[in-house]
Each structure stands twice: as structure tokens, then as C-alpha cells.
Design an enzyme around this catalytic site. Structure first.
Site, short mmCIF file in Angstrom:
data_model
loop_
_atom_site.label_atom_id
_atom_site.label_comp_id
_atom_site.label_asym_id
_atom_site.label_seq_id
_atom_site.Cartn_x
_atom_site.Cartn_y
_atom_site.Cartn_z
N LYS A 43 -65.82 45.79 -22.72
CA LYS A 43 -66.16 45.13 -21.46
C LYS A 43 -65.81 45.94 -20.67
CE LYS A 43 -65.27 42.83 -18.36
NZ LYS A 43 -65.59 43.26 -16.88
N GLY B 96 -55.71 47.91 -16.45
CA GLY B 96 -56.11 47.29 -15.14
C GLY B 96 -54.84 46.81 -14.52
N SER B 97 -55.23 45.98 -13.67
CA SER B 97 -53.84 45.23 -12.94
C SER B 97 -52.75 44.88 -13.75
CB SER B 97 -54.28 44.24 -11.76
OG SER B 97 -54.85 42.92 -12.41
N THR B 98 -51.48 44.56 -13.12
CA THR B 98 -50.54 43.83 -13.85
C THR B 98 -50.51 42.51 -13.93
OG1 THR B 98 -48.91 45.85 -13.13
CG2 THR B 98 -47.94 43.60 -13.59
N GLY C 230 -52.93 41.74 -16.63
CA GLY C 230 -52.38 42.43 -17.89
C GLY C 230 -51.19 41.29 -18.50
N GLU D 272 -52.13 49.21 -20.04
CA GLU D 272 -51.66 50.23 -19.14
C GLU D 272 -52.05 49.77 -17.82
OE1 GLU D 272 -52.15 54.81 -18.98
OE2 GLU D 272 -53.83 53.86 -18.06
N CYS E 292 -53.83 54.73 -11.27
CA CYS E 292 -52.28 54.05 -11.42
C CYS E 292 -51.31 55.04 -11.54
CB CYS E 292 -52.54 53.19 -12.85
SG CYS E 292 -52.92 54.50 -14.08
N GLU F 36 -48.82 47.96 -5.09
CA GLU F 36 -49.88 49.12 -5.62
C GLU F 36 -50.91 49.02 -4.46
OE1 GLU F 36 -51.43 51.12 -9.44
OE2 GLU F 36 -51.82 48.99 -9.28
#
Length: 493
Positions: free
Chosen positions: A176, A229-231, A234, A251, A285, A384
């Protein structure tokens, strides 16, 4: 007429089950590039079902590891043949410099060659036991269907980092891609079919995270999720995976320190700082967004970085002279701009940049920015931003800068600039990050493992170690003794 692309499922193009498409725009010109299928749960169900059936078919399941490796190497050859086309498509889709994408695409086949070579090097072991009649050995097996959710900043590179080891290990995959950058992933799937991968081994469902992404994460036939992607996202994926007892490789975000000591080559360090935060418009990142300079060299480093930031050529990413292209989409531009305003409100000084430049294009451009008079507790330093914004701070001692660098929820990467060999290795031990660069920044190889510490992720990408992320370990016991069993109630070993 605008190009329209369907999902790639089981070796063929499929219209979206809901009949809807969405537009992807060139972030430099704001022109519509193409329309992609808006995937939903029904589309994900079809893709996962195709991948599950492909996993069980002899055309893939019975294929030797050596032959899987040959397919990956053939795909690498095709990527190399189409590198210019793919680089241009990716630059049009996400606004990164064409010359940078050319570099990425010319190195991308190395990922496929590397994992193609590893495909038949996945070995088990014979385990010593206390009985010579008992044989115990281990073997590694593929997991099944892997769900890969990939980001918009380096679509092909970050997708290949997941796809190559997963396929080398014998899994099948449903991808995706980001809704902002679907084009090259769909083209990549076509090249995989041309390379000879059986239908259903690689599937692509385009769409949005809350619809297609969430359906993929929650699908009961997915054996593993690999996400970049984003924390925040995740964390939700990890919770879903844990509830179903499946693995995940994540990651996630970063707020990486780039540390310049007083004995560093300041000219090189300044270029390393520029590369760390302004390359890819800071949309990476691993961006070195927190810059710590020893107080004795702080002024010199600051002016070198600020002068270079002011002279960076902003414009059309397809032009070789351009050094900074647009941000990938409008929301990202607004986010970066809001963080700069927030930093100033918090007390930071805008030393360079900080606004939208005058460019002969209507896209999402933002100036390379330097913030000073910042402290490690400001939101602009702790969160971030994912844009070309550097916060530069002085320090006095090694212990002080280690404490400052490690005072973050993230732990993805760090840079150290020093000519003191002992200090370099000492800092590498003390810094809480999965990748440490010394007198360089943004170096990367498919052979070198990457792992995020703390809130920057779970699991390993790249390197031999990543192969274990896509296999399960089985222990096999064989009793070679044909004598009658003396006591059925005694544990054997």
C-alpha cells in the site's frame, strides 16, 4: 486526458471496488499527474487473497531459493534499464531533485542484487544434543503474506528495502504505497511481472491510510506488517500486530543530532550539516535537524551553514542547477511553516530563511531555514518537522552534548564531526541512535543494517539481519534410535 491507474492484483489491473479514483499532483507545478484507484477493504481482501493463493502455488512455493534470487537479479537489471524513466516519474510525483532520484535509481538495483544473492544463503543449523541418537536441526521458513506500507519521500527505495528481503525469503507481498506517490510503485510491479515473478506474488493497492492501509494492517491473513512513516501511525500498527501475535517492522520518526566538535574540519562539517537537513528538502526521517556546535566554533559553523542556506538554488526539481525542490504536498508545506512560526513564538531567532521563496512555479516551496537561540526543550527542537529547518545550538563539553543529543524520544541516527579518533568511537558508543555517522552524513547501503531506537522504530531494515525479519525459525527433532521406547514419561533430549 489524465492517466488513470487501477490496482495491480494477481498479475492484472483492477478497477477499484468502490469505483473511486483520486488525483496526484506535481508538487512543483500543481498540475495533475495521474489518477489512482481509491482502495478500500474489498480491494485489500482481493489482493491478500491473491497473495495467499500465490504463496501456496507450486509456481512460487516450490521455486528454489536460487531461482528466487535469479528473479530478483533480473528485476534489478530491469530497474537499471528503466532508471531514467523511474527517476523522472518519482521526481514529478514527490518533488525531489531529479539528479538525486537518478542517484537513488542507479543504486537501487544493488538492493535487488544483494538480496538476490542472499536468497539461497538462508541457512539453519544442526544443534548438539545430549543423545547421539537424537538429531536436532533448525530451518528458516517464509512467513506468508507480508503487508508493506510505504511513504512518499523515497517511494521506490523504501519499498524495495522491504520487498527484496521479503521475496528473497519466499513470502508474497501486498504493497500500500503513499497516496501522494503511487506511480513508480505501480510501474515497479509491472517490471516485476516482466522479470518473471508469478501472478499474485507482488500486489499493489493504492489509496488512503484510514481506508486501504488500516484494512491491510487488520487483515487476518497478513503474517507481518512492514511500515515506514510517522511514530503515531507506527504505534497503532504495533498495537494491532500485537493483538494478533504477528510481527511488525517499523521505521518511524527521527530528530537526529548532528554534532560538531572544536577539532572538526569546519568546512566539511558545515557541508555535512547542509546535506543532513536541506537534502531532499529535509523530508527524510534521518534529517540532522538538531545541530550542536562546540561554542568555540559555533559562530563559524553557523555562518557557513547560513550562508550556504541563503545561496541554495530553489526551483524546478527537473533542472540540474536546482538544489532544493518543493515539499511534497500542501499540508506538509503548511506544517513546516507553522513550526517555524511556533519556533519564533517560543523565542527562537530566524537566522536564515523562514518563508516561501519567490519561485517561477506555483508549487509547495519553502526556504532553507536556520533557527538560533533555541533550547532542547522547545517543541521546534523536540518534534519532527520533516522540512528544511535546522535548529543550531552551542555546547561546551562532551558530556553535555551527549546528554542533549540523547534527550529525545527518538533514536534513529546521529552525526559526529571530529578528528579525534578516540572521541569518535566513544561518541559512537554513547549516542542513543541506531545509525552513527562520523565525519559524514546520509551514507547508506543495502548491506548495512538500520534500526531505530526508542520511538524511532522496531526491527531491522537492510543487511543480512533483515532476512530474519521475514522468516520464522522451526526446530526439527529426529529420533534415529530404532530401539523400543523404555519409558514414555521421561523427557527426551
Amino acid at each position: 486526458m489524465t492517466e488513470r491507474h487501477g490496482h495491480y492484483i494477481d498479475g492484472s489491473w483492477r478497477e477499484p471496488s468502490g469505483g473511486e479514483y483520486f488525483a496526484s499532483r506535481n508538487p512543483a507545478t500543481l498540475e495533475t499527474l495521474y489518477e489512482a484507484a481509491r482502495g478500500d477493504r474489498a480491494d485489500i481482501d482481493a489482493a491478500v487473497d491473491a497473495a495467499r493463493r500465490a504463496f501456496d502455488r507450486p509456481s512460487w512455493r516450490a521455486l528454489s531459493a536460487t531461482k528466487r534470487g535469479k528473479l530478483l537479479r533480473r528485476l534489478g537489471d530491469l530497474v537499471a534499464e528503466h532508471a531514467e524513466e523511474l527517476a523522472r516519474l518519482e521526481s514529478l510525483d514527490n518533488g525531489k531533485l531529479l539528479r538525486e532520484m537518478r542517484g537513488q535509481l542507479h543504486s537501487l538495483p544493488e538492493y535487488l542484487y544483494y538480496y538476490g544473492g542472499l536468497a539461497d544463503k538462508i541457512e539453519g543449523a544442526q544443534i548438539p544434543t545430549s543423545s547421539i541418537e537424537m538429531l536436532n536441526y533448525t530451518q528458516r521458513e517464509p512467513l506468508g503474506v507480508v503487508g508493506a506500507i510505504t511513504p512518499w519521500n523515497s517511494p521506490l527505495t523504501l519499498t524495495t528495502a522491504k520487498l527484496a528481503p521479503a521475496l528473497a525469503a519466499g513470502n508474497t507481498v501486498v504493497i500500500k504505497p503513499s497516496e501522494h506517490t503511487s506511480y513508480t510503485i505501480l510501474r515497479f510491479a509491472q517490471l516485476a511481472a516482466e522479470a518473471g515473478f508469478p501472478d499474485g506474488v507482488i500486489n499493489v493497492v493504492t489509496g488512503f491510510g484510514p481506508e486501504a492501509g488500516a484494512a491491510l494492517v487488520d487483515h487476518p491473513d497478513i503474517a507481518k506488517i512492514s511500515f515506514t512513516g510517522s511514530t503515531r501511525t507506527g504505534s497503532a500498527i504495533a498495537a494491532s500486530a500485537a493483538a494478533r501475535f504477528i510481527g511488525c517492522t517499523l521505521e518511524l520518526g527521527g530528530k537526529s543530532p548532528n554534532i560538531v566538535f572544536d577539532d572538526a574540519n569546519i568546512a566539511n562539517a558545515a557541508m555535512g550539516v547542509v546535506a543532513g537537513i536541506y537534502a531532499a528538502a529535509g523530508q527524510t526521517c534521518i534529517a540532522g535537524s538538531r545541530v550542536f556546535a562546540h561554542r568555540s566554533v559555533y559562530d563559524e559553523l553557523l555562518e557557513r551553514v547560513a550562508d550556504r542556506a541563503r545561496s541554495i538554488v530553489i526551483g524546478d526539481p527537473l533542472q540540474d542547477a536546482t538544489e532544493l525542490g518543493p515539499l511534497a504536498f500542501g499540508d506538509q508545506l503548511e506544517k513546516v511553516e507553522s513550526y517555524v512560526h511556533l519556533g519564533v513564538d517560543e523565542g527562537a531567532t530566524l537566522h536564515a530563511g523562514g518563508g516561501r521563496p519567490q519561485v517561477d512555479l506555483p508549487g509547495y516551496f519553502f526556504e532553507p531555514t536556520v533557527l538560533t537561540d533555541v533550547t532542547n526543550d522547545m517543541r521546534v527542537v523536540r518534534e519532527e518537522i520533516f522540512g528544511p529547518v535546522a535548529a543550531i545550538m552551542p555546547f561546551d563539553t562532551e558530556d553535555e552534548v551527549v546528554a542533549l543529543a540523547n534527550d529525545t524520544e527518538f533514536g534513529l541516527a546521529a552525526g559526529v564531526w571530529t578528528q579525534n579518533l578516540s572521541r569518535a568511537h566513544r561518541m559512537a558508543r554513547r549516542l542513543d541512535a541506531g545509525t552513527i555517522w562520523i565525519n559524514t552524513y546520509r551514507a547508506m547501503s543495502p548491506m548495512s543494517p538500520r534500526q531505530g531506537f526508542k520511538n524511532s522504530g522496531v526491527g531491522i531494515e537492510h543487511g543480512i539481519e533483515s532476512m530474519h525479519e521475514y522468516t520464522r525459525l522451526k526446530s526439527v527433532w529426529v529420533n534415529t534410535d530404532e530401539a523400543p521406547v523404555a519409558d514414555p514419561f521421561v523427557l527426551r533430549s
